[in-house]
Design a protein around this motif. Structure first.
Motif: not given
Lengths: 68, 654
Positions: B543, B548-549, B552-553, B556, B578, B599-600, B642, B645
């Motif tokens: 990140c 980020y993709e 972040i995965s 998670i 985040f 997904e986030c 959330k 986002l």
């Protein structure tokens, strides 16, 4: 506090001087424990009536004057 | 039961009361006698038995009171004066005890009076006074040897003291307190194995002769009643022996064994505990029972006397838990204790550590001064070791090496505290410089090696060198990799990745995963966070580099399964990523696919569901500010993220 995302900073180890457990000092010699003294507690603590009765029982005819 | 106590029939007083005493039911005897004394206030029998029973339960202050009354009723009986003084001495009322001994003129009692006066002086720490009196006692009396041994011990002459004690042991045979004294000397001489042998012997005898003292039962989980502070307990020296056992295990860093030694001790209720036991309970359980531990140490500081270690330990623990203000207060309020209870080294160290809160610069200079004093001594000792080796003086080598290790042990905390000042300023080059200067002394020290690795790592252009320091730490524990701290494993993975050794990183992660699975199989309830933290650190790295993709995965993944991995720290680091993602989306520095954002959102909903009772800040053992705990939960913060986002997504589609 705002700051840009960067690497997670590891925790810098800062040991402290050692904590010290406690111990009893060496035992000096003690005098022996005070003795348990022996008393006739019935003589010491009985009620007045009982004591009079006790003394009366011990008395013979010759002690009558003393008893009274 | 109390039945029958209230009404002792005439003619049964002697039998009833002496039976209670014989069976050591002192509390009951005291209860009966207390009632009798109301109607017979000057009864010599009642006063004498009360004095005796209180002495037997080690309530020496009360015992002294009754012996005092007896001396007034029977002024010609010098024995009572001696017992009065003896009880006062046991109650640590040294001045009063001395005063009473000076009133005893009976020549038959002079030797006992001298011995008692010596003990009082010893209790008062008037060692010269005690020595004078002991010297006037007969030299062929084993008591004299034992007392001289105690005085030698106080002078730090442990070898000589030990000699006196073993000499006396040969004359009088086994004696629990004398064996304790010998064990204590071996402890001070760091001869722990021999000390432990003496202790084992004391404990064995105690268990054999007094099974009623319930040794070890509390550890076994058996609920036991207090055995009380009886003379029997005192005679066995079990309290002394178990505290020494705990101290040895603590010095050997066997912390569980130390705690066990304390619970093995004959059980007493908390208000019956002596100061040494209370102190060690606080110290050895500080991590599990922090609040309680602080309370105990603070309580002890108000007692007179208290174990000499209390003051330094309380101050160090305040600093460890970062209550620097409290440490400063205690130090200021007890200025009179500093000289007596803190070594100059400990005082200087604490002073600098507390000063750091208000003036890092002054603190730095103070640490620097302390550090150079230590390096000077270390150099001298290195020379001594070399010289002793050349002259092949083994005894001398051993002593110089031990001294060197002791000084090094005091030096490392100073060095690290000093380096930490630059570390907090994120001035890693300076930290590295400090470490370079100390390499000649510290290159074998684990803390030093670990911090060097961290400081190379944080400079972000020395991953190769960082690998060189992290790798040996991991390799050393390769068979039990979960014994290595998670952050070390994580930083080694990052260092591998940053130097294009991705395969090594992957292999290490597989190894961690395998061990965690194995552990979960053996102990399903045990919480492990190693792989989780490794993923968090790597996720954060990606990140931070703008990927980020992928980052972040990882984040998670790191938190699955949520009910096991969601915690204060893990959430803190996940949340940072985040926030960074949201910030860069808002600034339109980056764009993200809808599927990724979906997904986030799903992830945050999971956090909401599982994070109702997960706090986001740690409970502090000593806390006076009010916190709104409803807002300090993972669920609350996840909902907030959330919302942010979703708002970004709506803005994008409009």
């Amino acid at each position: 506090k705002y700051e840009q995302l960067k690497l997670i900073m590891p925790e810098f180890e800062t040991p402290l001087p050692a904590l010290q457990p406690s111990v009893f000092p060496p035992t000096f010699r003690e005098l022996s424990v005070p003795p348990l003294e022996l008393y006739d507690l019935d003589e010491a603590f009985s009620s007045e009536a009982a004591r009079i009765a006790q003394v009366a029982n011990k008395c013979g005819d010759n002690d009558l004057a003393y008893f009274i | 039961t109390n039945f029958g106590i209230h009404n002792i029939k005439d003619g049964e007083y002697t039998q009833t009361i002496y039976t209670m005493i014989k069976e050591q039911r002192y509390a009951e005897a005291i209860q009966v006698l207390n009632r009798i004394i109301i109607s017979h206030p000057n009864s010599r029998a009642a006063l004498s038995l009360l004095a005796y029973c209180h002495y037997a339960t080690q309530d020496f202050a009360s015992s002294a009171h009754f012996y005092d009354t007896l001396t007034q009723i029977c002024p010609d009986d010098a024995q009572y004066k001696l017992h009065h003084a003896q009880a006062l001495y046991q109650a640590c009322m040294y001045e009063d005890a001395l005063r009473v001994t000076s009133q005893i003129e009976n020549p038959d009692l002079q030797l006992q009076v001298t011995k008692l006066r010596a003990a009082i002086k010893y209790g008062e720490e008037d060692l010269a006074g005690a020595k004078g009196l002991v010297d006037s006692c007969p030299s062929d009396d084993p008591d004299t040897d034992i007392n001289l041994g105690c005085l030698l011990f106080k002078e730090g002459r442990y070898d000589d003291a030990l000699q006196k004690f073993t000499q006396a042991l040969q004359v009088i045979g086994f004696d629990a307190h004398l064996s304790y004294n010998a064990a204590l000397c071996h402890f001070k001489l760091k001869e722990y194995t021999v000390a432990q042998k003496y202790i084992a012997n004391i404990i064995e005898r105690g268990i054999r002769d007094h099974p009623e003292l319930s040794v070890g039962m509390a550890t076994e989980g058996i609920e036991v009643r207090s055995v009380g502070n009886t003379l029997t307990l005192h005679d066995t020296a079990l309290v002394e022996a178990f505290n020494l056992k705990a101290a040895i295990e603590y010095q050997l860093k066997n912390f569980e064994a130390a705690q066990e030694a304390l619970t093995d001790m004959p059980p007493r209720s908390e208000e019956e505990l002596d100061a040494v036991t209370l102190h060690n309970q606080a110290l050895m359980n500080i991590e599990a029972k922090t609040t309680e531990g602080f309370e105990k140490l603070q309580f002890l500081l108000q007692q007179n006397p208290f174990p000499p270690e209390t003051f330094g330990n309380l101050l160090l623990l305040y600093c460890k838990y970062e209550y620097f203000d409290l440490a400063a207060d205690v130090l200021a309020e007890n200025a009179h204790l500093t000289y007596k209870y803190l070594t100059p080294y400990l005082f200087d160290f604490l002073d600098a550590l507390i000063m750091q809160q208000t003036s890092p610069e002054d603190a730095y200079n103070k640490f620097d001064e302390l550090a150079s004093k230590h390096t000077e001594t270390l150099r001298k000792l290195t020379k001594q070791v070399q010289e002793a080796r050349q002259s092949q003086d083994d005894e001398m080598v051993k002593k110089a090496v031990t001294d060197y290790e002791d000084v090094l042990e005091r030096y490392v905390p100073v060095l690290m505290a000093q380096a930490k000042i630059y570390w907090d300023m994120e001035n890693y080059q300076q930290v590295e410089k400090i470490f370079r200067k100390s390499v000649e002394f510290c290159n074998d020290n684990d803390t030093w090696k670990l911090n060097v690795a961290h400081v190379l790592f944080m400079q972000e252009n020395k991953f190769k060198e960082a690998t060189g320091f992290y790798e040996p730490i991991v390799k050393k524990h390769y068979d039990k990799i979960l014994n290595v701290s998670a952050i070390v494993l994580a930083n080694l993975c990052v260092s591998y990745i940053m130097t294009s050794q991705n395969e090594e990183a992957e292999e290490l992660m597989r190894k961690i995963e395998k061990e965690e699975e194995q552990l979960a199989y053996e102990d399903p309830d045990k919480k492990v966070f190693h792989l989780c933290i490794v993923n968090l650190v790597i996720g954060t790295l990606y990140c931070a580099k703008g990927n980020y993709e992928f980052g972040i995965s990882r984040i998670i993944r790191s938190l699955e399964p949520f009910h096991k991995k969601l915690g204060v720290d893990t959430w803190f680091y996940a949340k940072r990523c985040f926030l960074s993602l949201i910030e860069n989306l808002a600034k339109q520095v980056i764009v993200a696919k809808d599927s990724f954002l979906e997904e986030c959102v799903q992830f945050l909903e999971q956090c909401e569901a599982y994070g109702e009772n997960v706090k986001t800040i740690v409970d502090q053992p000593i806390e006076d500010i009010q916190i709104n705990w409803g807002q300090k939960t993972v669920a609350f913060e996840a909902r907030h993220l959330k919302a942010l986002l979703l708002r970004l997504q709506i803005t994008k589609t409009q």
